[in-house]
Motif scaffolding. Sequence first.
Motif, PDB file in Angstrom:
ATOM      1  N   SER A 251     -21.997 110.716 125.493  1.00  0.00           N
ATOM      2  CA  SER A 251     -22.159 110.335 126.899  1.00  0.00           C
ATOM      3  C   SER A 251     -21.670 108.905 127.116  1.00  0.00           C
ATOM      4  O   SER A 251     -22.142 107.970 126.467  1.00  0.00           O
ATOM      5  N   GLY A 252     -20.717 108.746 128.007  1.00  0.00           N
ATOM      6  CA  GLY A 252     -20.233 107.416 128.370  1.00  0.00           C
ATOM      7  C   GLY A 252     -19.447 106.706 127.283  1.00  0.00           C
ATOM      8  O   GLY A 252     -19.152 105.514 127.404  1.00  0.00           O
ATOM      9  N   VAL A 253     -19.091 107.418 126.207  1.00  0.00           N
ATOM     10  CA  VAL A 253     -18.361 106.780 125.110  1.00  0.00           C
ATOM     11  C   VAL A 253     -16.951 106.383 125.557  1.00  0.00           C
ATOM     12  O   VAL A 253     -16.347 107.027 126.405  1.00  0.00           O
ATOM     13  N   ARG A 254     -16.432 105.290 124.995  1.00  0.00           N
ATOM     14  CA  ARG A 254     -15.069 104.846 125.299  1.00  0.00           C
ATOM     15  C   ARG A 254     -14.161 105.233 124.141  1.00  0.00           C
ATOM     16  O   ARG A 254     -14.401 104.826 122.991  1.00  0.00           O
ATOM     17  N   LEU A 255     -13.113 106.008 124.456  1.00  0.00           N
ATOM     18  CA  LEU A 255     -12.200 106.522 123.437  1.00  0.00           C
ATOM     19  C   LEU A 255     -10.743 106.211 123.754  1.00  0.00           C
ATOM     20  O   LEU A 255      -9.843 106.882 123.256  1.00  0.00           O
ATOM     21  N   ALA A 256     -10.498 105.187 124.562  1.00  0.00           N
ATOM     22  CA  ALA A 256      -9.124 104.850 124.931  1.00  0.00           C
ATOM     23  C   ALA A 256      -8.280 104.590 123.687  1.00  0.00           C
ATOM     24  O   ALA A 256      -8.678 103.852 122.786  1.00  0.00           O
ATOM     25  N   LYS A 257      -7.125 105.253 123.634  1.00  0.00           N
ATOM     26  CA  LYS A 257      -6.145 105.100 122.544  1.00  0.00           C
ATOM     27  C   LYS A 257      -6.688 105.522 121.182  1.00  0.00           C
ATOM     28  O   LYS A 257      -6.123 105.175 120.144  1.00  0.00           O
ATOM     29  N   ALA A 258      -7.794 106.271 121.166  1.00  0.00           N
ATOM     30  CA  ALA A 258      -8.306 106.790 119.891  1.00  0.00           C
ATOM     31  C   ALA A 258      -7.445 107.964 119.431  1.00  0.00           C
ATOM     32  O   ALA A 258      -6.919 108.720 120.248  1.00  0.00           O
ATOM     33  N   ALA A 259      -7.292 108.106 118.122  1.00  0.00           N
ATOM     34  CA  ALA A 259      -6.551 109.230 117.553  1.00  0.00           C
ATOM     35  C   ALA A 259      -7.545 110.354 117.280  1.00  0.00           C
ATOM     36  O   ALA A 259      -8.446 110.209 116.459  1.00  0.00           O
ATOM     37  N   LEU A 260      -7.365 111.481 117.981  1.00  0.00           N
ATOM     38  CA  LEU A 260      -8.345 112.576 117.893  1.00  0.00           C
ATOM     39  C   LEU A 260      -7.748 113.884 117.403  1.00  0.00           C
ATOM     40  O   LEU A 260      -8.431 114.902 117.379  1.00  0.00           O
TER      41      LEU A 260
ATOM     42  N   VAL B 148     -23.995 107.260 122.424  1.00  0.00           N
ATOM     43  CA  VAL B 148     -24.065 106.981 123.856  1.00  0.00           C
ATOM     44  C   VAL B 148     -23.521 105.586 124.156  1.00  0.00           C
ATOM     45  O   VAL B 148     -23.946 104.590 123.560  1.00  0.00           O
ATOM     46  N   GLU B 149     -22.540 105.527 125.068  1.00  0.00           N
ATOM     47  CA  GLU B 149     -21.942 104.262 125.518  1.00  0.00           C
ATOM     48  C   GLU B 149     -21.305 103.453 124.380  1.00  0.00           C
ATOM     49  O   GLU B 149     -21.048 102.257 124.530  1.00  0.00           O
ATOM     50  N   ALA B 150     -21.043 104.076 123.248  1.00  0.00           N
ATOM     51  CA  ALA B 150     -20.402 103.361 122.138  1.00  0.00           C
ATOM     52  C   ALA B 150     -18.931 103.122 122.449  1.00  0.00           C
ATOM     53  O   ALA B 150     -18.301 103.867 123.199  1.00  0.00           O
ATOM     54  N   ASP B 151     -18.365 102.058 121.874  1.00  0.00           N
ATOM     55  CA  ASP B 151     -16.950 101.753 122.046  1.00  0.00           C
ATOM     56  C   ASP B 151     -16.197 102.222 120.811  1.00  0.00           C
ATOM     57  O   ASP B 151     -16.255 101.589 119.752  1.00  0.00           O
ATOM     58  N   LEU B 152     -15.508 103.363 120.944  1.00  0.00           N
ATOM     59  CA  LEU B 152     -14.702 103.923 119.862  1.00  0.00           C
ATOM     60  C   LEU B 152     -13.214 103.820 120.189  1.00  0.00           C
ATOM     61  O   LEU B 152     -12.396 104.576 119.667  1.00  0.00           O
ATOM     62  N   SER B 153     -12.874 102.860 121.038  1.00  0.00           N
ATOM     63  CA  SER B 153     -11.479 102.674 121.432  1.00  0.00           C
ATOM     64  C   SER B 153     -10.608 102.414 120.205  1.00  0.00           C
ATOM     65  O   SER B 153     -10.984 101.661 119.307  1.00  0.00           O
ATOM     66  N   GLU B 154      -9.446 103.066 120.194  1.00  0.00           N
ATOM     67  CA  GLU B 154      -8.444 102.887 119.144  1.00  0.00           C
ATOM     68  C   GLU B 154      -8.952 103.254 117.747  1.00  0.00           C
ATOM     69  O   GLU B 154      -8.396 102.825 116.739  1.00  0.00           O
TER      70      GLU B 154
ATOM     71  N   ILE C 144     -21.963 108.727 107.312  1.00  0.00           N
ATOM     72  CA  ILE C 144     -22.977 108.602 108.360  1.00  0.00           C
ATOM     73  C   ILE C 144     -23.633 109.970 108.542  1.00  0.00           C
ATOM     74  O   ILE C 144     -22.964 110.934 108.915  1.00  0.00           O
ATOM     75  N   GLN C 145     -24.908 110.061 108.271  1.00  0.00           N
ATOM     76  CA  GLN C 145     -25.633 111.323 108.417  1.00  0.00           C
ATOM     77  C   GLN C 145     -26.722 111.144 109.465  1.00  0.00           C
ATOM     78  O   GLN C 145     -27.741 110.483 109.208  1.00  0.00           O
ATOM     79  N   GLY C 146     -26.494 111.714 110.652  1.00  0.00           N
ATOM     80  CA  GLY C 146     -27.486 111.616 111.715  1.00  0.00           C
ATOM     81  C   GLY C 146     -27.652 110.185 112.193  1.00  0.00           C
ATOM     82  O   GLY C 146     -26.872 109.287 111.879  1.00  0.00           O
ATOM     83  N   GLY C 147     -28.679 109.983 112.997  1.00  0.00           N
ATOM     84  CA  GLY C 147     -28.984 108.640 113.462  1.00  0.00           C
ATOM     85  C   GLY C 147     -28.471 108.338 114.856  1.00  0.00           C
ATOM     86  O   GLY C 147     -27.863 109.173 115.521  1.00  0.00           O
ATOM     87  N   ASP C 148     -28.737 107.106 115.286  1.00  0.00           N
ATOM     88  CA  ASP C 148     -28.396 106.666 116.638  1.00  0.00           C
ATOM     89  C   ASP C 148     -27.459 105.464 116.562  1.00  0.00           C
ATOM     90  O   ASP C 148     -27.859 104.372 116.158  1.00  0.00           O
ATOM     91  N   TRP C 149     -26.206 105.696 116.955  1.00  0.00           N
ATOM     92  CA  TRP C 149     -25.178 104.650 116.953  1.00  0.00           C
ATOM     93  C   TRP C 149     -24.789 104.305 118.392  1.00  0.00           C
ATOM     94  O   TRP C 149     -23.661 103.921 118.672  1.00  0.00           O
ATOM     95  N   SER C 150     -25.736 104.427 119.304  1.00  0.00           N
ATOM     96  CA  SER C 150     -25.472 104.133 120.713  1.00  0.00           C
ATOM     97  C   SER C 150     -25.171 102.639 120.913  1.00  0.00           C
ATOM     98  O   SER C 150     -25.734 101.788 120.221  1.00  0.00           O
ATOM     99  N   TYR C 151     -24.300 102.373 121.865  1.00  0.00           N
ATOM    100  CA  TYR C 151     -23.955 101.003 122.269  1.00  0.00           C
ATOM    101  C   TYR C 151     -23.352 100.173 121.129  1.00  0.00           C
ATOM    102  O   TYR C 151     -23.331  98.945 121.201  1.00  0.00           O
ATOM    103  N   THR C 152     -22.863 100.818 120.086  1.00  0.00           N
ATOM    104  CA  THR C 152     -22.214 100.077 119.004  1.00  0.00           C
ATOM    105  C   THR C 152     -20.758  99.797 119.349  1.00  0.00           C
ATOM    106  O   THR C 152     -20.141 100.507 120.149  1.00  0.00           O
TER     107      THR C 152
END
Length: 201
Positions: free
Chosen positions: A150-159, A130-136, A104-112
Motif C-alpha cells: 500500500s502506497g509503496v514507491r516503485l519508480a524505475k524499479a526493475a520488476l 506500507v509507504e516504503a520507498d523501493l524506487s530503483e 527477510i522472513q516476514g516482519g514489518d518494513w513499512s516506511y523504510t
Amino acid sequence: MYQYIDEEYVKVDFGQADLKEGELKGCTFHQCSFRGAALDEVWTTGCRFIECDFGGATLNASVHARSAFTNCRFAGANLFVSKFEDCKMTGSDFSGASLDGITIQGGDWSYTNLRHANLVKQQLRGIRFVEADLSECNLQKADLREADLSGVRLAKAALNGADLRGAKLDRFDFRSIDLTGVRIDLEQAVGVARAYGAKVD
C-alpha cells in the motif's frame, strides 16, 4: 563470544567497537551509535533498537529474530548474508547499504528507505512494505505474493519476473512502473486497466 540479556542503553556510543559474534536477548538501545562498529555474526532476539545509527557498520552474517529496528540509520552499512526473521524495521533508512544475500522472513518494513537495493529473487512474501520507498530497486524475480505494498514507491524499479499475486496494492501507481513480465492476479489486472483510464464493468 559475549552475551547481553535484558540490558538497556541510552545514547551510548559503540562506534568502531568490535562486537562480533555476540548474542543479545531482550536488550533495548535508544539513540545509540554503532557507526563503523563490527557486528558480524551477531545474534539478536527480541531486542529493540530505537533511533540508532549503524552508519558504516558491518553486520555480515548477523541474525535477528523478532527484534525491532525503528527509525534507525544504516547508511553505508554492510548487511551481506544477514537474516531478519519477523522483525519490525519501521522508518529505517538503508541508503547506500549493501544488502546482497540478505534474507527477510516476514516482519514489518513499512516506511523504510530501500532505494537502489538489490533484492533479486528475494522471498518477500507477506511482508509489510506500507509507504516504503523501493524506487530503483532490483526486484527481478522477487516473490511479493500477499505482501502489503500500500502506497509503496516503485519508480524505475526493475520488476521483470516478479510475482505480485495477492499483494495489497492500495494507493499503488501502476503508471509509474514497467509491468513487463510481472505476474499479477485478475483483481490487480482490473486495477491496471483502471489506472490507464479503462472503464471496467
